[in-house]
Design a protein around this motif. Structure first.
Motif, mmCIF file in Angstrom:
data_model
loop_
_atom_site.group_PDB
_atom_site.id
_atom_site.type_symbol
_atom_site.label_atom_id
_atom_site.label_comp_id
_atom_site.label_asym_id
_atom_site.label_seq_id
_atom_site.Cartn_x
_atom_site.Cartn_y
_atom_site.Cartn_z
ATOM 1 N N VAL A 206 56.669 34.903 32.515
ATOM 2 C CA VAL A 206 55.763 35.734 33.319
ATOM 3 C C VAL A 206 56.421 36.045 34.664
ATOM 4 C CG1 VAL A 206 53.536 35.786 34.542
ATOM 5 C CG2 VAL A 206 53.636 35.009 32.166
ATOM 6 N N THR A 207 57.109 35.081 35.236
ATOM 7 C CA THR A 207 57.811 35.293 36.504
ATOM 8 C C THR A 207 58.869 36.393 36.348
ATOM 9 O OG1 THR A 207 57.446 33.006 37.175
ATOM 10 C CG2 THR A 207 59.220 34.175 38.288
ATOM 11 N N ALA A 208 59.517 36.449 35.209
ATOM 12 C CA ALA A 208 60.584 37.427 34.974
ATOM 13 C C ALA A 208 60.061 38.853 34.746
ATOM 14 C CB ALA A 208 61.419 36.995 33.767
ATOM 15 N N LEU A 209 58.786 39.005 34.471
ATOM 16 C CA LEU A 209 58.236 40.339 34.215
ATOM 17 C C LEU A 209 58.212 41.186 35.480
ATOM 18 C CD1 LEU A 209 55.156 39.436 31.973
ATOM 19 C CD2 LEU A 209 57.312 40.478 31.230
ATOM 20 N N GLU A 210 58.457 42.458 35.302
ATOM 21 C CA GLU A 210 58.380 43.409 36.409
ATOM 22 C C GLU A 210 56.910 43.657 36.758
ATOM 23 O OE1 GLU A 210 60.846 44.816 38.252
ATOM 24 O OE2 GLU A 210 62.184 43.499 37.114
ATOM 25 N N PRO A 211 56.598 43.696 38.052
ATOM 26 C CA PRO A 211 55.224 44.011 38.452
ATOM 27 C C PRO A 211 54.978 45.526 38.379
ATOM 28 C CG PRO A 211 56.535 43.553 40.396
ATOM 29 C CD PRO A 211 57.426 43.341 39.197
ATOM 30 N N ASN A 212 54.687 45.992 37.194
ATOM 31 C CA ASN A 212 54.453 47.421 37.003
ATOM 32 C C ASN A 212 53.165 47.619 36.209
ATOM 33 O OD1 ASN A 212 55.101 46.851 34.303
ATOM 34 N ND2 ASN A 212 57.252 47.401 34.599
ATOM 35 N N ALA A 213 52.906 48.839 35.805
ATOM 36 C CA ALA A 213 51.660 49.166 35.110
ATOM 37 C C ALA A 213 51.499 48.395 33.792
ATOM 38 C CB ALA A 213 51.574 50.662 34.861
ATOM 39 N N GLN A 214 52.598 47.972 33.180
ATOM 40 C CA GLN A 214 52.534 47.247 31.915
ATOM 41 C C GLN A 214 52.485 45.724 32.096
ATOM 42 O OE1 GLN A 214 55.160 49.658 32.312
ATOM 43 N NE2 GLN A 214 53.699 51.170 31.551
ATOM 44 N N PHE A 215 52.475 45.278 33.368
ATOM 45 C CA PHE A 215 52.552 43.838 33.616
ATOM 46 C C PHE A 215 51.467 43.061 32.876
ATOM 47 C CE2 PHE A 215 51.135 40.021 35.716
ATOM 48 C CZ PHE A 215 52.291 39.274 35.683
ATOM 49 N N TRP A 216 50.214 43.480 33.024
ATOM 50 C CA TRP A 216 49.107 42.720 32.435
ATOM 51 C C TRP A 216 49.294 42.553 30.927
ATOM 52 C CZ3 TRP A 216 44.644 40.988 35.143
ATOM 53 C CH2 TRP A 216 43.714 40.338 34.332
ATOM 54 N N ASP A 217 49.576 43.649 30.240
ATOM 55 C CA ASP A 217 49.763 43.576 28.783
ATOM 56 C C ASP A 217 50.951 42.697 28.416
ATOM 57 O OD1 ASP A 217 47.578 45.218 28.297
ATOM 58 O OD2 ASP A 217 48.787 47.047 28.229
ATOM 59 N N ASN A 218 52.037 42.837 29.171
ATOM 60 C CA ASN A 218 53.223 42.023 28.902
ATOM 61 C C ASN A 218 52.965 40.535 29.166
ATOM 62 O OD1 ASN A 218 54.666 44.296 28.151
ATOM 63 N ND2 ASN A 218 55.518 44.610 30.197
ATOM 64 N N ALA A 219 52.218 40.234 30.220
ATOM 65 C CA ALA A 219 51.895 38.842 30.539
ATOM 66 C C ALA A 219 50.991 38.239 29.459
ATOM 67 C CB ALA A 219 51.234 38.749 31.910
ATOM 68 N N GLU A 220 50.030 39.008 28.976
ATOM 69 C CA GLU A 220 49.151 38.530 27.907
ATOM 70 C C GLU A 220 49.958 38.250 26.637
ATOM 71 O OE1 GLU A 220 45.490 38.012 27.895
ATOM 72 O OE2 GLU A 220 46.204 37.794 29.956
#
Length: 180
Positions: free
Chosen positions: A119-133
């Motif tokens: 989750v830390t490695a994910l980019e904070p963009n519009a897809q963040f929530w879906d990618n984090a889930e």
């Protein structure tokens, strides 16, 4: 007459030994068990509310809140699992509930811990929530999530433990925070 009196005394002592946990007052350890149960869930519930309050148009704030949720859950659930293991089952009748709950807390803590780095490695963009889930789904080690609801149900069916939950500050706060 004497053998009959002995038989009555023995029978009453056997019956007294078979009484349920409900017949006995709540011990300090049982109260701590209830507080630990609710207290292990409370930080994640609070962090989840903070996450839901974030504006989806601000992905950086969403990511910060999501990481807080993951971290709070990993820490609180691991701590609660350790404390519950130290306390042991609150009663013989709740041994299976205790085992199911400590397993749930342990698996959940490992799941959130495993999600931290991805989750830390994910980019904070519009897809963040879906990618984090997706990360949480992929890292989940929880074998039976219904175990948590079953624990609440078992405690609520017991007048003694339902009363203890009603008196517990952490359980009261958990209940007022929304659905379990």
């Amino acid at each position: 007459m004497r053998p009959r009196l002995i038989a009555v005394v023995l029978a009453s002592s056997v019956l007294a030994g078979c009484s349920s946990d409900e017949d006995k007052p709540l011990t300090d350890a049982q109260g701590q068990w209830v507080d630990t149960f609710c207290g292990g869930l409370l930080p994640g519930i609070k962090a989840g509310k903070e996450l839901q309050a974030q504006d989806p148009a601000n992905p950086a704030a969403v990511k910060t809140a999501y990481l807080k949720l993951v971290t709070e859950n990993a820490t609180a659930l691991a701590g609660a699992e350790k404390k519950l293991s130290e306390l042991g089952p609150p009663s013989d009748e709740l041994k299976n509930v205790h085992e199911r709950l400590t397993k749930y807390f342990s698996e959940s803590a490992r799941s959130y811990e495993a999600a931290k780095a991805p989750v830390t490695a994910l980019e904070p963009n519009a897809q963040f929530w879906d990618n984090a889930e997706k990360v949480l789904t992929d890292t989940s080690q929880v074998s039976s999530p219904e175990g948590l609801r079953a624990t609440f149900d078992a405690l609520e069916k017991s007048p003694k433990y339902a009363a203890a939950m009603g008196k517990s500050a952490s359980c009261g706060e958990l209940k007022s925070s929304g659905p379990q």
